[in-house]
Design a protein around this motif. Structure first.
Motif, PDB file in Angstrom:
ATOM      1  N   ASP A  41       0.849  -0.630   0.055  1.00 45.07           N
ATOM      2  CA  ASP A  41       0.091  -0.218   0.215  1.00 45.07           C
ATOM      3  C   ASP A  41       1.081   1.345   0.084  1.00 45.07           C
ATOM      4  OD1 ASP A  41      -2.144   2.176   0.615  1.00 45.07           O
ATOM      5  OD2 ASP A  41      -3.298   0.902   1.367  1.00 45.07           O
ATOM      6  N   GLN A  42       0.521   2.169  -1.229  1.00 42.14           N
ATOM      7  CA  GLN A  42       2.068   2.453  -1.501  1.00 42.14           C
ATOM      8  C   GLN A  42       1.481   3.974  -0.210  1.00 42.14           C
ATOM      9  OE1 GLN A  42       3.970   4.446  -4.619  1.00 42.14           O
ATOM     10  NE2 GLN A  42       3.871   1.873  -6.099  1.00 42.14           N
ATOM     11  N   ALA A  43       0.419   4.008  -0.208  1.00 41.99           N
ATOM     12  CA  ALA A  43      -0.538   5.200   0.615  1.00 41.99           C
ATOM     13  C   ALA A  43      -0.011   5.652   1.848  1.00 41.99           C
ATOM     14  CB  ALA A  43      -2.198   5.618   0.175  1.00 41.99           C
ATOM     15  N   VAL A  44       0.153   4.370   2.490  1.00 44.50           N
ATOM     16  CA  VAL A  44       0.383   3.628   3.963  1.00 44.50           C
ATOM     17  C   VAL A  44       1.992   4.635   3.566  1.00 44.50           C
ATOM     18  CG1 VAL A  44       1.217   1.945   5.745  1.00 44.50           C
ATOM     19  CG2 VAL A  44      -1.435   2.242   4.637  1.00 44.50           C
ATOM     20  N   LEU A  45       2.397   3.547   2.579  1.00 45.44           N
ATOM     21  CA  LEU A  45       3.783   3.834   3.153  1.00 45.44           C
ATOM     22  C   LEU A  45       4.734   5.119   3.003  1.00 45.44           C
ATOM     23  CD1 LEU A  45       6.756   2.869   3.145  1.00 45.44           C
ATOM     24  CD2 LEU A  45       6.503   2.483   0.259  1.00 45.44           C
ATOM     25  N   LEU A  46       3.357   6.135   1.908  1.00 41.34           N
ATOM     26  CA  LEU A  46       3.811   7.480   1.486  1.00 41.34           C
ATOM     27  C   LEU A  46       3.312   8.427   3.323  1.00 41.34           C
ATOM     28  CD1 LEU A  46       4.377   9.774  -0.145  1.00 41.34           C
ATOM     29  CD2 LEU A  46       2.253  10.418  -0.994  1.00 41.34           C
ATOM     30  N   ARG A  47       2.619   7.764   3.570  1.00 46.35           N
ATOM     31  CA  ARG A  47       1.984   8.566   5.134  1.00 46.35           C
ATOM     32  C   ARG A  47       3.296   8.822   6.117  1.00 46.35           C
ATOM     33  NH1 ARG A  47      -3.015   6.824   3.943  1.00 46.35           N
ATOM     34  NH2 ARG A  47      -2.766   5.547   5.544  1.00 46.35           N
ATOM     35  N   THR A  48       3.974   6.857   6.405  1.00 45.45           N
ATOM     36  CA  THR A  48       5.015   6.694   7.649  1.00 45.45           C
ATOM     37  C   THR A  48       6.299   6.888   7.265  1.00 45.45           C
ATOM     38  OG1 THR A  48       4.287   3.982   7.647  1.00 45.45           O
ATOM     39  CG2 THR A  48       6.252   4.790   8.108  1.00 45.45           C
ATOM     40  N   VAL A  49       6.667   7.462   5.705  1.00 44.56           N
ATOM     41  CA  VAL A  49       7.645   7.473   5.310  1.00 44.56           C
ATOM     42  C   VAL A  49       7.527   9.636   5.496  1.00 44.56           C
ATOM     43  CG1 VAL A  49      10.363   7.675   3.563  1.00 44.56           C
ATOM     44  CG2 VAL A  49       8.782   6.272   4.464  1.00 44.56           C
ATOM     45  N   PHE A  50       6.507  10.156   5.111  1.00 48.85           N
ATOM     46  CA  PHE A  50       6.604  11.948   4.977  1.00 48.85           C
ATOM     47  C   PHE A  50       5.257  12.061   5.972  1.00 48.85           C
ATOM     48  CE2 PHE A  50       9.178  10.893   1.126  1.00 48.85           C
ATOM     49  CZ  PHE A  50      10.639  11.895   1.155  1.00 48.85           C
ATOM     50  N   PRO A  51       5.224  11.830   7.329  1.00 48.15           N
ATOM     51  CA  PRO A  51       4.413  12.044   7.718  1.00 48.15           C
ATOM     52  C   PRO A  51       3.879  14.078   7.801  1.00 48.15           C
ATOM     53  CG  PRO A  51       6.280  11.496   9.045  1.00 48.15           C
ATOM     54  CD  PRO A  51       6.642  11.825   7.730  1.00 48.15           C
ATOM     55  N   ASP A  52       4.579  14.557   7.521  1.00 48.77           N
ATOM     56  CA  ASP A  52       5.085  15.870   7.296  1.00 48.77           C
ATOM     57  C   ASP A  52       4.088  16.844   6.250  1.00 48.77           C
ATOM     58  OD1 ASP A  52       7.420  14.851   6.755  1.00 48.77           O
ATOM     59  OD2 ASP A  52       8.464  16.776   6.933  1.00 48.77           O
ATOM     60  N   LEU A  53       4.142  15.245   4.890  1.00 47.11           N
ATOM     61  CA  LEU A  53       3.506  15.714   3.130  1.00 47.11           C
ATOM     62  C   LEU A  53       2.263  16.503   3.776  1.00 47.11           C
ATOM     63  CD1 LEU A  53       3.804  15.251   0.490  1.00 47.11           C
ATOM     64  CD2 LEU A  53       2.466  13.358   0.663  1.00 47.11           C
ATOM     65  N   PRO A  54       1.926  17.991   3.384  1.00 50.01           N
ATOM     66  CA  PRO A  54       1.078  19.344   2.891  1.00 50.01           C
ATOM     67  C   PRO A  54      -0.404  18.039   2.995  1.00 50.01           C
ATOM     68  CG  PRO A  54       2.779  19.755   2.233  1.00 50.01           C
ATOM     69  CD  PRO A  54       2.954  18.729   2.300  1.00 50.01           C
ATOM     70  N   PRO A  55      -1.746  18.915   2.955  1.00 49.99           N
ATOM     71  CA  PRO A  55      -2.368  17.847   2.625  1.00 49.99           C
ATOM     72  C   PRO A  55      -2.986  18.043   1.614  1.00 49.99           C
ATOM     73  CG  PRO A  55      -3.308  19.761   5.062  1.00 49.99           C
ATOM     74  CD  PRO A  55      -1.639  19.876   4.656  1.00 49.99           C
ATOM     75  N   LEU A  56      -2.466  18.781   0.858  1.00 48.87           N
ATOM     76  CA  LEU A  56      -3.143  19.682  -0.262  1.00 48.87           C
ATOM     77  C   LEU A  56      -2.618  18.101  -1.824  1.00 48.87           C
ATOM     78  CD1 LEU A  56      -2.948  22.852  -1.557  1.00 48.87           C
ATOM     79  CD2 LEU A  56      -4.975  21.056  -1.847  1.00 48.87           C
ATOM     80  N   ALA A  57      -0.759  17.591  -1.001  1.00 47.32           N
ATOM     81  CA  ALA A  57       0.204  16.934  -1.649  1.00 47.32           C
ATOM     82  C   ALA A  57      -0.544  15.472  -1.169  1.00 47.32           C
ATOM     83  CB  ALA A  57       1.335  17.093  -1.317  1.00 47.32           C
ATOM     84  N   GLN A  58      -1.114  15.453  -0.252  1.00 44.97           N
ATOM     85  CA  GLN A  58      -1.247  14.249  -0.012  1.00 44.97           C
ATOM     86  C   GLN A  58      -2.823  13.624  -0.438  1.00 44.97           C
ATOM     87  OE1 GLN A  58      -2.547  13.554   4.581  1.00 44.97           O
ATOM     88  NE2 GLN A  58      -0.855  14.498   5.087  1.00 44.97           N
ATOM     89  N   ALA A  59      -3.655  14.534  -0.425  1.00 42.24           N
ATOM     90  CA  ALA A  59      -4.812  14.193  -1.434  1.00 42.24           C
ATOM     91  C   ALA A  59      -4.406  13.657  -3.283  1.00 42.24           C
ATOM     92  CB  ALA A  59      -5.657  15.743  -1.755  1.00 42.24           C
ATOM     93  N   ALA A  60      -3.537  15.192  -3.540  1.00 39.71           N
ATOM     94  CA  ALA A  60      -3.684  14.808  -5.131  1.00 39.71           C
ATOM     95  C   ALA A  60      -2.360  13.143  -5.380  1.00 39.71           C
ATOM     96  CB  ALA A  60      -2.351  16.103  -5.309  1.00 39.71           C
ATOM     97  N   ALA A  61      -1.613  12.987  -4.037  1.00 37.45           N
ATOM     98  CA  ALA A  61      -1.196  11.456  -3.791  1.00 37.45           C
ATOM     99  C   ALA A  61      -2.229  10.136  -3.383  1.00 37.45           C
ATOM    100  CB  ALA A  61      -0.007  11.108  -2.737  1.00 37.45           C
ATOM    101  N   ALA A  62      -3.268  10.771  -2.719  1.00 30.95           N
ATOM    102  CA  ALA A  62      -4.372  10.034  -2.753  1.00 30.95           C
ATOM    103  C   ALA A  62      -4.783   9.814  -4.000  1.00 30.95           C
ATOM    104  CB  ALA A  62      -5.438   9.743  -2.153  1.00 30.95           C
ATOM    105  N   SER A  63      -5.120  10.676  -5.512  1.00 32.79           N
ATOM    106  CA  SER A  63      -5.549  10.183  -6.585  1.00 32.79           C
ATOM    107  C   SER A  63      -4.677   9.381  -7.040  1.00 32.79           C
ATOM    108  CB  SER A  63      -5.738  11.601  -7.486  1.00 32.79           C
ATOM    109  OG  SER A  63      -6.761  12.050  -6.188  1.00 32.79           O
TER     110      SER A  63
END
Length: 258
Positions: A41-63
């Motif tokens: 699950d790359q979404a989980v991995l991304l949140r784990t490695v970059f917990p400081d990722l801004p909300p807009l970037a998180q939304a883009a990554a989710a898509s």
């Protein structure tokens, strides 16, 4: 980076144990097979490695995480580079997860202004990564830039064929395969495979089966459009008592020709 002995991983998603999948998705374990790399699950991995990722970037990554694997990797790499720049690449370069290091490959590809020599210098440690997956992401990530400056790319990659590492020697060949894997074809090399001769000639007797397979697959690609050229080149290479490496390359290169 994980240097433990290779683990025998699952070859089907359904066979991946839940604890292994969880470890892969949290970046504490490297994938041992393609199936594992695709299943995490790359979404989980991304949140784990970059917990400081801004909300807009998180939304883009989710898509982006809903897309196919190549677009997913490239999309996350672009988002991370836009958010963190080179500092983000540095954070990924030595991460234990091969997928995170794969993001570093695509962050290198996403750099908007880097010249080709500097881009190749940046991708080099990833092209020489111990993990098979990272090495594949490395050439896929910068292949579009190589195609844009094809003749310059051949000139820059030719010295890589003399490197001690078989990973770097293979990269020089694999990155410019006419048809490639999971990548757009290179029309110029389908029509004129001879443009890549400096690389092919340098590797036609390479001692590493890993490199031999890449050269053979390159020629097998070319044979789909220029069969006579491939036959002639293999005939030329096999004159004057060729070694086992050259014979193996030619046999595999001609495998689909009658």
């Amino acid at each position: 980076m994980n240097t433990a002995a290779p683990r025998k991983g699952a070859t089907r998603t359904a066979d991946i144990p839940a604890d292994i999948l969880d470890a892969l998705s949290h970046g504490t374990l490297q994938s041992a097979t393609l199936a594992e790399g695709l299943a995490l699950d790359q979404a989980v991995l991304l949140r784990t490695v970059f917990p400081d990722l801004p909300p807009l970037a998180q939304a883009a990554a989710a898509s982006v995480c809903q897309l196919g694997i190549l677009k997913r990797m490239a999309g996350i790499g672009a988002i991370l580079f836009e958010t963190y720049g080179d500092a983000g690449t540095t954070r990924c370069l030595t991460h234990p997860s091969d997928t995170v290091r794969g993001w570093a490959c695509f962050m290198t590809g996403a750099h908007p202004t880097r010249e080709l020599p500097q881009r190749l210098a940046a991708i080099r440690p990833l092209a020489d990564d111990p993990h098979f997956g990272v090495r594949e992401w490395a050439w896929m990530a910068i292949r579009p830039h190589l195609v844009q400056q094809l003749h310059h790319a051949v000139k820059l990659l030719t010295p890589w064929t003399a490197q001690p590492s078989p990973y770097l020697r293979r990269f020089a060949c694999e990155a410019l395969r006419p048809r490639g894997v999971w990548s757009a074809h290179i029309t110029a090399l389908k029509q004129h495979p001879e443009h890549a001769l400096p690389i092919l000639e340098a590797l036609h007797a390479d001692p590493s089966p890993y490199v031999q397979d890449s050269v053979a697959n390159w020629l097998n690609d070319a044979a789909k459009d220029q069969p006579d050229w491939v036959r002639q080149l293999c005939h030329q290479w096999q004159q004057h008592r060729p070694g086992d490496a050259t014979r193996r390359i030619c046999q595999r290169a001609l495998r689909n020709l009658k």
